[in-house]
Structures are given as C-alpha cells and as structure tokens.
Design an enzyme around this catalytic site. Structure first.
Site, short mmCIF file in Angstrom:
data_model
loop_
_atom_site.label_atom_id
_atom_site.label_comp_id
_atom_site.label_asym_id
_atom_site.label_seq_id
_atom_site.Cartn_x
_atom_site.Cartn_y
_atom_site.Cartn_z
N VAL A 77 0.86 -1.18 0.00
CA VAL A 77 0.00 0.00 0.00
C VAL A 77 0.90 1.23 0.00
O VAL A 77 1.79 1.35 0.84
CB VAL A 77 -0.89 -0.02 1.26
CG1 VAL A 77 -1.73 1.23 1.35
CG2 VAL A 77 -1.75 -1.27 1.28
N CYS A 78 0.68 2.13 -0.93
CA CYS A 78 1.51 3.34 -1.02
C CYS A 78 1.35 4.19 0.23
O CYS A 78 0.23 4.57 0.60
CB CYS A 78 1.13 4.16 -2.24
SG CYS A 78 1.86 5.81 -2.20
N ILE A 79 2.46 4.52 0.86
CA ILE A 79 2.38 5.24 2.13
C ILE A 79 1.82 6.66 1.97
O ILE A 79 1.00 7.12 2.77
CB ILE A 79 3.74 5.26 2.86
CG1 ILE A 79 3.57 5.88 4.26
CG2 ILE A 79 4.81 6.01 2.09
CD1 ILE A 79 4.69 5.58 5.21
N ALA A 82 -1.79 6.39 1.37
CA ALA A 82 -2.43 5.84 2.56
C ALA A 82 -2.57 6.91 3.65
O ALA A 82 -3.60 7.01 4.32
CB ALA A 82 -1.63 4.66 3.09
#
Lengths: 130, 134, 100
Positions: A77-79, A82
């Site tokens: 999940v792309c930080i 996110a």
C-alpha cells in the site's frame, strides 16, 4: 513469467479491484509468479480490515488478504496515498498518535519506490483503474 | 541492473481528480531509479501543463510548478500529443515552458516538451517496457 | 515490440476507446474489459471503428460481457477470452497500456 499489478481504485466503487483480483488468481493458476500488487490512489482502501459488506456480497479486502496468505503475495500500500486517506498499520498509527489502525493482514505499507521496483523486477506490469 | 523504458501516461486533468498530482509524485520518486523515463500527455492530460494555474480559491495546493523542476531530475522527455492540444483549442504557448540543462553540451538549456502527433507517440509508446497509467 | 491495450470504459461515456484506437498499431491487441465491453456489440456506433482497424486484433473479456447480458450481441471478429486468456494476452505481448 513474473507479473506485477497496480490498482488505482478502492473496492466496490469501481470494478478495478475485482478485475485485478480475478486476473491475479488466473495468473497464479497458470503458473505465473506475482512479484507484487501495488495499491495506489484510492486503491489503498482495498487494504482496510474494517470493511463489513453485506453477507451476499463479496468481501474484496478479505479476498485480497486471503489470496496473499495462500500464495505469499506481496501486497503493498503506497504510504503517501495511505496517509492522505487514513490507512494505517500499527506502527504508523502509533507514530501519528492514533489509538486505532485499520490495515488488514497480508498488506504492508511502503513507499512509491516499491512500484518502480516492481516495474523493474517484473516481466509485465498491468494497471487496473478507472 | 538493466535500464528499462518507463512511460508515464497522463490522461486526466488536474484538481477535478487526484490522479495528476499523485502520478507526478510517482515520477519524482521514480527519477531516483535511473531508468529511461518519458512522460506522455494525452487527452485531458494536456491540461496538467497549462501555465497560470491559481488554486488558492479552490483550497488545493497548486502543484503545477513541480513540472518545471522535472528537468533537474533528468526527466526531460515530455511528449505532448498535438491532436489533444488542438482539440482543446490550445497551443504550446498555453503550456508551461519546460526546460532541462544538457550536461554534455556545457549545460545548454533545451526544451523538454516534444510536440508529437498521435501516430508518432504511438511509435514511442510501442517501444516502452512499462506503461504506468493513472 | 507489440502492445496489449486494455479499455475499460464504455465508448459512449469516454474518449478512451477512440484514443486507444489511435494508438493501436498493426500487430497490437485491444482487449475490452469492464464497461469497455459495450464497444464489442453488434450495430453500435463503435462497431465500424473496430471493423476498420485492420491489423489490430480485438478481444473482449467474456465474464464482463456475460455479466452485462450481451453475450448474444457480440460483433463478428472479436475474440472472447476469460481471465486466463487475459493473462495469456499479457504474456504474449511485450507490454500493456491500460487506457483508464
């Protein structure tokens, strides 16, 4: 062959995550390797552990989580995406001073570099979105 | 590690949706990986590059100045599709002037934007290893 | 190098299908998925564009066509694939461009 998948949309609103899931299953069944699934934009919402869809509907976040468990899939999940959308793992929630976290089992939060690396390391990258 | 050809395909206008901003973030991160990078602006994607964007009144950050920094990241192959521009009543004058400095030619300033026809861009796209679309 | 193009939008809702056709060179394949399958039916105004795009192979994702009740309306010359066929198309082409 080594595949990676990018998902740009959250569950339910668009078919993107459903199609990507079916594609991933078919690729694994055909003996291909999935190097990484990268969740970007609203796609990060696929990683929630708090979704409770009606019983007669599919549970998309759970489907991904289970597929990950069964096949040792790397779900990233792309930080940055996110953080914008309030998707947190335990450590990130602590760092931000939140008591709660919502990242499902099987997913991990990491940087955009993971998407580029997936492009470099895989034979094919397929993007699903809206 | 072998260098791959990455093309970022931008087809969405800014501000109305977040795709333009977040794809620019990927480009900036990706620049650190020393790959062969190009950007394509097709359809409403050409609106990302207009000059004179002012966003105070809509309460969003104006990220358009970031495009002019791409040259410093060695991202200097920026393809703008001619047909898309024309369909929208725009010319290159309506877009930001994006440049990069060529180290091999005594840091001469060069244009980053390449105005190309759809069929020329189709040829470039066909040579890519990775097409990232947003 | 050959490219697999995917289109997931109805040709009546978005420019994606038309734009994709402008980029689909000889030897490439256009795969219609999700709402993109609406371009694959007989008698619709996109059908002629498919017919005229010589040198390009057209495929449609069967499960999406079935879901939308259009299996019997499929235009000639369009190959139906399942998800496994989708995977095969990705493997057979050098790269994939998704016209989102």
């Amino acid at each position: 062959m080594k595949f990676s998948i990018q998902i740009n949309e959250g569950p339910y609103q668009h078919q993107a995550s459903d199609t990507a899931y079916q594609f991933a299953r078919a690729a694994l069944a055909a003996g291909h390797e999935i190097f990484r699934v990268f969740f970007y934009h609203d796609g990060v919402n696929n990683a929630t552990k708090l979704a409770v869809p009606p019983q007669d509907d599919r549970d998309i976040p759970k489907l991904w989580s289970e597929l990950s468990k069964e096949n040792d899939l790397d779900l990233v999940v792309c930080i940055a995406a996110a953080q914008r959308r309030g998707m947190m793992d335990v450590d990130e929630a602590k760092r931000q001073g939140f008591e709660d976290n919502n990242l499902n089992e099987g997913f991990r939060i990491s940087g955009l570099g993971q998407l580029i690396e997936a492009g470099i390391e895989s034979d094919r990258l397929v993007v699903f979105g809206a | 590690m072998a260098v791959k050809k990455f093309m970022y395909v931008n087809r969405k206008a800014p501000y109305g949706t977040i795709y333009a901003l977040e794809s620019l973030e990927v480009v900036l991160i990706g620049a650190a990986f020393d790959q062969d990078v190009s950007l394509a602006f097709i359809g409403d994607g050409v609106y990302e590059l207009t000059k004179g964007q002012k966003t105070e009144a809509i309460g969003q950050k104006n990220f358009s100045p970031t495009y002019s920094a791409l040259g410093d990241y060695d991202v200097n192959k920026i393809y703008v599709e001619k047909e898309s521009l024309e369909e929208r009543g725009l010319t290159l004058d309506d877009l930001q002037h994006l440049v990069w400095e060529d180290e091999d030619e005594d840091w001469a300033e060069k244009d980053s934007i390449r105005l190309v026809s759809r069929s020329e861009l189709a040829d470039v796209m066909a040579e890519q290893d990775i097409c990232l679309s947003f | 190098m050959t490219l697999l193009h995917t289109v997931n939008k109805s040709p009546f809702e978005s420019m994606s299908f038309d734009t994709c056709l402008g980029y689909a060179k000889d030897g490439s394949t256009v795969l219609l998925i999700e709402d993109g399958v609406y371009a694959a039916t007989t008698g619709n105004s996109a059908a002629d564009k498919i017919k005229n795009a010589s040198g390009v192979t057209f495929a449609v994702l069967g499960p999406d066509l079935q879901a939308r009740g259009l299996e019997n309306k499929l235009a000639d010359g369009i190959k139906v694939v399942d998800y496994e066929g989708f995977v095969n198309l990705v493997a057979e082409h050098d790269s994939v461009q998704s016209w989102l």
